[in-house]
Structure formats: C-alpha cells, structure tokens
Design a protein around this motif. Structure first.
Motif, PDB file in Angstrom:
ATOM      1  N   ALA A 195       0.810  -1.226   0.000  1.00 42.42           N
ATOM      2  CA  ALA A 195       0.000   0.000   0.000  1.00 42.42           C
ATOM      3  C   ALA A 195       0.846   1.281   0.000  1.00 42.42           C
ATOM      4  O   ALA A 195       0.501   2.229  -0.697  1.00 42.42           O
ATOM      5  CB  ALA A 195      -0.951  -0.018   1.193  1.00 42.42           C
ATOM      6  N   PRO A 196       1.955   1.355   0.767  1.00 43.91           N
ATOM      7  CA  PRO A 196       2.754   2.588   0.717  1.00 43.91           C
ATOM      8  C   PRO A 196       3.298   2.882  -0.678  1.00 43.91           C
ATOM      9  O   PRO A 196       3.313   4.030  -1.103  1.00 43.91           O
ATOM     10  CB  PRO A 196       3.911   2.309   1.684  1.00 43.91           C
ATOM     11  N   ILE A 197       3.718   1.827  -1.396  1.00 43.43           N
ATOM     12  CA  ILE A 197       4.231   2.050  -2.760  1.00 43.43           C
ATOM     13  C   ILE A 197       3.084   2.465  -3.681  1.00 43.43           C
ATOM     14  O   ILE A 197       3.222   3.362  -4.507  1.00 43.43           O
ATOM     15  CB  ILE A 197       4.919   0.760  -3.288  1.00 43.43           C
ATOM     16  N   LEU A 198       1.909   1.828  -3.518  1.00 43.90           N
ATOM     17  CA  LEU A 198       0.769   2.159  -4.373  1.00 43.90           C
ATOM     18  C   LEU A 198       0.405   3.628  -4.236  1.00 43.90           C
ATOM     19  O   LEU A 198       0.091   4.296  -5.219  1.00 43.90           O
ATOM     20  CB  LEU A 198      -0.452   1.305  -3.993  1.00 43.90           C
ATOM     21  N   SER A 199       0.436   4.163  -2.998  1.00 43.60           N
ATOM     22  CA  SER A 199       0.015   5.554  -2.806  1.00 43.60           C
ATOM     23  C   SER A 199       1.067   6.533  -3.308  1.00 43.60           C
ATOM     24  O   SER A 199       0.771   7.702  -3.514  1.00 43.60           O
ATOM     25  CB  SER A 199      -0.279   5.820  -1.336  1.00 43.60           C
ATOM     26  N   ARG A 200       2.305   6.080  -3.512  1.00 40.54           N
ATOM     27  CA  ARG A 200       3.359   6.995  -3.971  1.00 40.54           C
ATOM     28  C   ARG A 200       3.354   7.187  -5.480  1.00 40.54           C
ATOM     29  O   ARG A 200       4.024   8.064  -5.986  1.00 40.54           O
ATOM     30  CB  ARG A 200       4.743   6.464  -3.533  1.00 40.54           C
ATOM     31  N   PHE A 201       2.615   6.341  -6.187  1.00 37.55           N
ATOM     32  CA  PHE A 201       2.506   6.541  -7.640  1.00 37.55           C
ATOM     33  C   PHE A 201       1.392   7.539  -7.920  1.00 37.55           C
ATOM     34  O   PHE A 201       0.292   7.409  -7.402  1.00 37.55           O
ATOM     35  CB  PHE A 201       2.210   5.213  -8.350  1.00 37.55           C
ATOM     36  N   ASP A 202       1.688   8.525  -8.767  1.00 36.02           N
ATOM     37  CA  ASP A 202       0.664   9.513  -9.108  1.00 36.02           C
ATOM     38  C   ASP A 202      -0.363   8.919 -10.061  1.00 36.02           C
ATOM     39  O   ASP A 202      -1.556   9.143  -9.918  1.00 36.02           O
ATOM     40  CB  ASP A 202       1.325  10.729  -9.777  1.00 36.02           C
ATOM     41  N   LEU A 203       0.119   8.194 -11.050  1.00 34.69           N
ATOM     42  CA  LEU A 203      -0.791   7.659 -12.065  1.00 34.69           C
ATOM     43  C   LEU A 203      -0.609   6.153 -12.197  1.00 34.69           C
ATOM     44  O   LEU A 203       0.510   5.654 -12.194  1.00 34.69           O
ATOM     45  CB  LEU A 203      -0.512   8.314 -13.427  1.00 34.69           C
ATOM     46  N   PHE A 204      -1.723   5.462 -12.319  1.00 34.22           N
ATOM     47  CA  PHE A 204      -1.720   4.024 -12.577  1.00 34.22           C
ATOM     48  C   PHE A 204      -2.431   3.774 -13.891  1.00 34.22           C
ATOM     49  O   PHE A 204      -3.500   4.342 -14.126  1.00 34.22           O
ATOM     50  CB  PHE A 204      -2.499   3.293 -11.481  1.00 34.22           C
ATOM     51  N   PHE A 205      -1.872   2.942 -14.734  1.00 27.25           N
ATOM     52  CA  PHE A 205      -2.558   2.577 -15.963  1.00 27.25           C
ATOM     53  C   PHE A 205      -2.647   1.061 -16.032  1.00 27.25           C
ATOM     54  O   PHE A 205      -1.650   0.375 -15.832  1.00 27.25           O
ATOM     55  CB  PHE A 205      -1.805   3.106 -17.188  1.00 27.25           C
ATOM     56  N   VAL A 206      -3.855   0.567 -16.306  1.00 25.44           N
ATOM     57  CA  VAL A 206      -4.032  -0.878 -16.450  1.00 25.44           C
ATOM     58  C   VAL A 206      -4.263  -1.174 -17.920  1.00 25.44           C
ATOM     59  O   VAL A 206      -5.101  -0.547 -18.566  1.00 25.44           O
ATOM     60  CB  VAL A 206      -5.238  -1.369 -15.619  1.00 25.44           C
ATOM     61  N   VAL A 207      -3.498  -2.115 -18.454  1.00 25.57           N
ATOM     62  CA  VAL A 207      -3.587  -2.445 -19.882  1.00 25.57           C
ATOM     63  C   VAL A 207      -4.006  -3.898 -20.005  1.00 25.57           C
ATOM     64  O   VAL A 207      -3.358  -4.777 -19.433  1.00 25.57           O
ATOM     65  CB  VAL A 207      -2.211  -2.290 -20.572  1.00 25.57           C
ATOM     66  N   LEU A 208      -5.083  -4.144 -20.733  1.00 21.24           N
ATOM     67  CA  LEU A 208      -5.527  -5.522 -20.930  1.00 21.24           C
ATOM     68  C   LEU A 208      -5.277  -5.953 -22.365  1.00 21.24           C
ATOM     69  O   LEU A 208      -5.374  -5.155 -23.292  1.00 21.24           O
ATOM     70  CB  LEU A 208      -7.015  -5.654 -20.620  1.00 21.24           C
ATOM     71  N   ASP A 209      -4.970  -7.226 -22.518  1.00 14.40           N
ATOM     72  CA  ASP A 209      -4.789  -7.799 -23.853  1.00 14.40           C
ATOM     73  C   ASP A 209      -6.061  -8.574 -24.172  1.00 14.40           C
ATOM     74  O   ASP A 209      -6.257  -9.675 -23.681  1.00 14.40           O
ATOM     75  CB  ASP A 209      -3.562  -8.721 -23.823  1.00 14.40           C
ATOM     76  N   GLU A 210      -6.932  -7.950 -24.935  1.00 15.98           N
ATOM     77  CA  GLU A 210      -8.223  -8.587 -25.216  1.00 15.98           C
ATOM     78  C   GLU A 210      -8.360  -8.880 -26.702  1.00 15.98           C
ATOM     79  O   GLU A 210      -7.823  -8.161 -27.537  1.00 15.98           O
ATOM     80  CB  GLU A 210      -9.365  -7.666 -24.779  1.00 15.98           C
ATOM     81  N   CYS A 211      -9.119  -9.930 -27.001  1.00 16.71           N
ATOM     82  CA  CYS A 211      -9.340 -10.290 -28.400  1.00 16.71           C
ATOM     83  C   CYS A 211     -10.489  -9.457 -28.948  1.00 16.71           C
ATOM     84  O   CYS A 211     -11.601  -9.511 -28.424  1.00 16.71           O
ATOM     85  CB  CYS A 211      -9.694 -11.772 -28.521  1.00 16.71           C
ATOM     86  N   GLU A 212     -10.213  -8.682 -29.968  1.00 15.31           N
ATOM     87  CA  GLU A 212     -11.258  -7.853 -30.580  1.00 15.31           C
ATOM     88  C   GLU A 212     -10.837  -7.640 -32.015  1.00 15.31           C
ATOM     89  O   GLU A 212      -9.746  -7.149 -32.282  1.00 15.31           O
ATOM     90  CB  GLU A 212     -11.360  -6.547 -29.805  1.00 15.31           C
ATOM     91  N   GLU A 213     -11.719  -8.003 -32.939  1.00 12.41           N
ATOM     92  CA  GLU A 213     -11.305  -8.145 -34.336  1.00 12.41           C
ATOM     93  C   GLU A 213     -10.695  -6.869 -34.916  1.00 12.41           C
ATOM     94  O   GLU A 213      -9.615  -6.889 -35.508  1.00 12.41           O
ATOM     95  CB  GLU A 213     -12.515  -8.586 -35.181  1.00 12.41           C
ATOM     96  N   VAL A 214     -11.362  -5.726 -34.728  1.00 15.45           N
ATOM     97  CA  VAL A 214     -10.910  -4.482 -35.356  1.00 15.45           C
ATOM     98  C   VAL A 214      -9.546  -4.075 -34.827  1.00 15.45           C
ATOM     99  O   VAL A 214      -8.625  -3.768 -35.582  1.00 15.45           O
ATOM    100  CB  VAL A 214     -11.939  -3.353 -35.103  1.00 15.45           C
TER     101      VAL A 214
END
Length: 390
Positions: A209-228
């Motif tokens: 938790a201390p490390i999580l709060s020290r990051f200003d921005l979090f980005f979550v990237v998913l690898d999903e199957c989508e034709e286009v």
C-alpha cells in the motif's frame, strides 16, 4: 539545463528552433497531438502517452519558506498489464527520449544498486559511496521494468527516494543524505501473469500500500481479443517491420518529430506556473469528490485517497500549464488532471466485477469493457471503458 531560466534556455536555441517552438505552441489541440507524437512505434494507448508526456514535463519543485521541506515536483507513473502490451516499449522510448534516464530491470536490481552502496576504495582503503540508479537519474527519470518481481526488501529502499527524494546512507561509519530527485516510471505484470478481471487492482498487483500511494498515475492495460483492434495492431506492427513507421524520418501521420518535442519540453520545463485562486477552488472541489467516492465503501481493498493524491493533482496541473507555456494554472488544467487521476484511481478501485459477496450486484458490468481500437504492439487500451460511474 536544470536551474536555468527560460530566457537562458531560449538563448541556446537558434532563431529557427525558437520559431519552431512558437509554431508548436500555436497548434490547436496541442496536448492531444503532442501525446500522440510520443512513441510512434506503439499503436494506440492515448492515456498512457498523456501520462508519460506529463511525466516528462514534470511539476514544479518547491521549497517551504523556512527552507526545511522541499515539495516533490516529479510525477511517478506505473503501468500494469498483461504480457505483450508494449509496457517495456514505453520504458525504452523514454530511455531514448530524455538525456538523463537510467533503465533497470527489477529482478536484477538490489536495494544497494537502486539507491547507493558503500564500498572500500582499492587505492586508499577508505570507504566511499557508490551511486545507484536513482541517484544517477537525478533530475531525470528512472525506469524500472518488471517492478513486481523485485524482492520486498529491495522495494522498501525506494520508498524514501519516491516521496522525500533523498537517499540516506548509514554504513561503515559513513552517514550521508544524497539527492535523488528522479521521477519513477515502473512497469509491472499482474500476479499470475494475466490480469484477473474478478479482482481489484490490489489483488492483481504484488505491491504494498505505501508504494501504491506513492505513484501519481496508474494505468491498467488488458490484452483482449477484438477483431478491429487486432487487425489495426497487426497492420501497425508490419508497417514498423517494413520501416514505414516508428522511425524519426518516417513518422508519417505524427504531428511533431522527436527532436522538436525534445526542444519544446526542454524549454517548457524552465517555467514555474503558479496556482490561481480559481484553480485552487477547483482543486479543493475535485479532491473532495475523490475523497467522497472513496469513503462510499466501494473500494474495500483499494488504497484510499490520501493527501498524496491531492499533491498529484497539483503536479499534473503544473505539468499541463508547462505544456501550454502558461504562467498560471487554469481550472481546465485541474479538471484534466483530475480526469487522469480518477481514471487511474478507479482502476485501483472496482475496475471489475467483484465476486466476494454473491448477493452484491455486479458493478457496472465490468466483465466486458476495454478493447476498442486503441492498442499498441499486441496491446489493448487502458480499461477506462469498463467503468460506469454512479
């Protein structure tokens, strides 16, 4: 050029370069175009590119009137995502873009290697301090790949560097406090390799938790199957392999080449924007809304909104003002900072369906989401679309 005034930096440029900066500044939709010009070999990911652009610009370092405390101006960013979603590509791009960047891998780094170590000098036999990655990246950016694979004992070493921006060494009769005013750009894989949509971000990332709060921005990237998006990614990668995209001379539909971006950012970093009264009201209001949303109990296992997130908003607003070469922080900059922060904070909260209590209703249909046509090298867009705010 740290510590130089805007006039001194402007004097270093030729008249053509100064004209180039003026032309860029007059461009409509400058923020979006500059963000899209970053990392042209990576397809999509507009939000991450915006976050990294603001990190390159940075907030304003401040010192309290009594000179006792310094307030951090650097922006820390963490990218969490599935394998093959171009996370390391972002780190490599920043490493090539900024002159003072240290790139390191989490598994191969020890606490001493990241901060500082004490060694005996072979000639004199005296103890000397040897600088680590965070110190070498002073006034720059430290990129740490495979952040989740670091030992916990090594992660603890960068707590102080991330918030206080100093490194204290007390070993072998030496006591020293060293500067480490570096931004941190970290890339991490979720626990078990793939992001589990049924768990919150805390359950997916092996960070404290201390490390999580020290990051200003979090980005979550998913690898999903989508034709286009799969088609677009494959087309983009093949163009990169054929040399039609991604290089400096073949930036194609990108608004600004890399050299122009570097000069613009170098000049913008000399400005020190001030918070106006209107911006202050909006900051307080946005912070209040984020705190209220956090206390509703939806984020049982997420990190809570702390004063650090208010400071994050201030830093992001300052970076946006620098981007527009503005001496004052306007309310719209604060709103954009709040939007970016909320995006990353909602990721940390209930980004997915929670199956903890069977009687609890599914929040906002988190099972579908994401995808779209924003995807980098075999990657998908940040999961902002999974959230339906209540």
């Amino acid at each position: 050029g740290e510590g130089l005034t805007a006039a001194e930096v402007a004097m270093e440029f030729t008249s053509e370069e100064r004209e180039d900066i003026r032309r860029m500044h007059a461009t409509p939709q400058l923020y979006t175009k500059m963000a899209n010009s970053l990392a042209p070999n990576i397809f999509g990911h507009p939000e991450i590119k915006r976050g990294i652009l603001l990190q390159l610009l940075g907030g304003v370092h401040k010192t309290t009137p009594d000179k006792l405390n310094t307030l951090r101006g650097d922006i820390n960013v963490c990218i969490v995502g599935d394998p093959s979603t171009a996370k390391s590509q972002f780190l490599k791009y920043v490493h090539s873009f900024h002159p003072r960047v240290v790139y390191t891998s989490g598994k191969a780094s020890s606490a001493a290697g990241l901060t500082a170590s004490v060694a005996r000098d072979s000639d004199t036999g005296e103890y000397v301090i040897e600088a680590g990655a965070m110190m070498l990246a002073d006034n720059g950016i430290c990129c740490i790949d495979e952040f989740d694979k670091m030992d916990i004992t090594d992660q603890v070493a960068i707590h102080e560097a991330m918030e206080q921006q100093t490194i204290s060494v007390t070993k072998a009769g030496l006591h020293a406090t060293l500067n480490a005013r570096a931004s941190l750009l970290a890339a991490a894989n979720p626990v078990g390799g793939r992001y589990d949509r049924s768990r919150t971000l805390r359950g997916n990332v092996a960070l404290s938790a201390p490390i999580l709060s020290r990051f200003d921005l979090f980005f979550v990237v998913l690898d999903e199957c989508e034709e286009v998006s799969d088609y677009n990614v494959a087309k983009h990668i093949l163009e990169v392999h054929r040399g039609l995209r991604g290089s400096d001379d073949a930036y194609g539909d990108v608004a600004f080449p890399k050299a122009s971006l570097q000069k613009y950012i170098r000049y913008a970093r000399t400005l020190n924007p001030k918070i106006t009264l209107e911006a202050q009201k909006v900051l307080v209001e946005c912070y209040g809304v984020l705190r209220q949303g956090d206390s509703l109990g939806r984020s049982r296992s997420a990190y809570r909104i702390t004063v650090r997130q208010l400071e994050s908003m201030i830093r992001l607003s300052e970076a946006l003002a620098r981007l527009h070469l503005d001496d004052d922080i306007k309310p719209e900059y604060v709103r954009e900072a709040c939007r970016l922060l909320r995006k990353s904070i909602i990721h940390v909260e209930t980004e997915d369906v929670t199956f903890d209590d069977e009687e609890e209703e599914e929040l906002g249909g988190g099972g579908e989401g994401g995808g779209g046509d924003d995807a980098p090298n075999t990657a998908r867009m940040s999961v902002a679309t999974t959230i339906t705010e209540e």
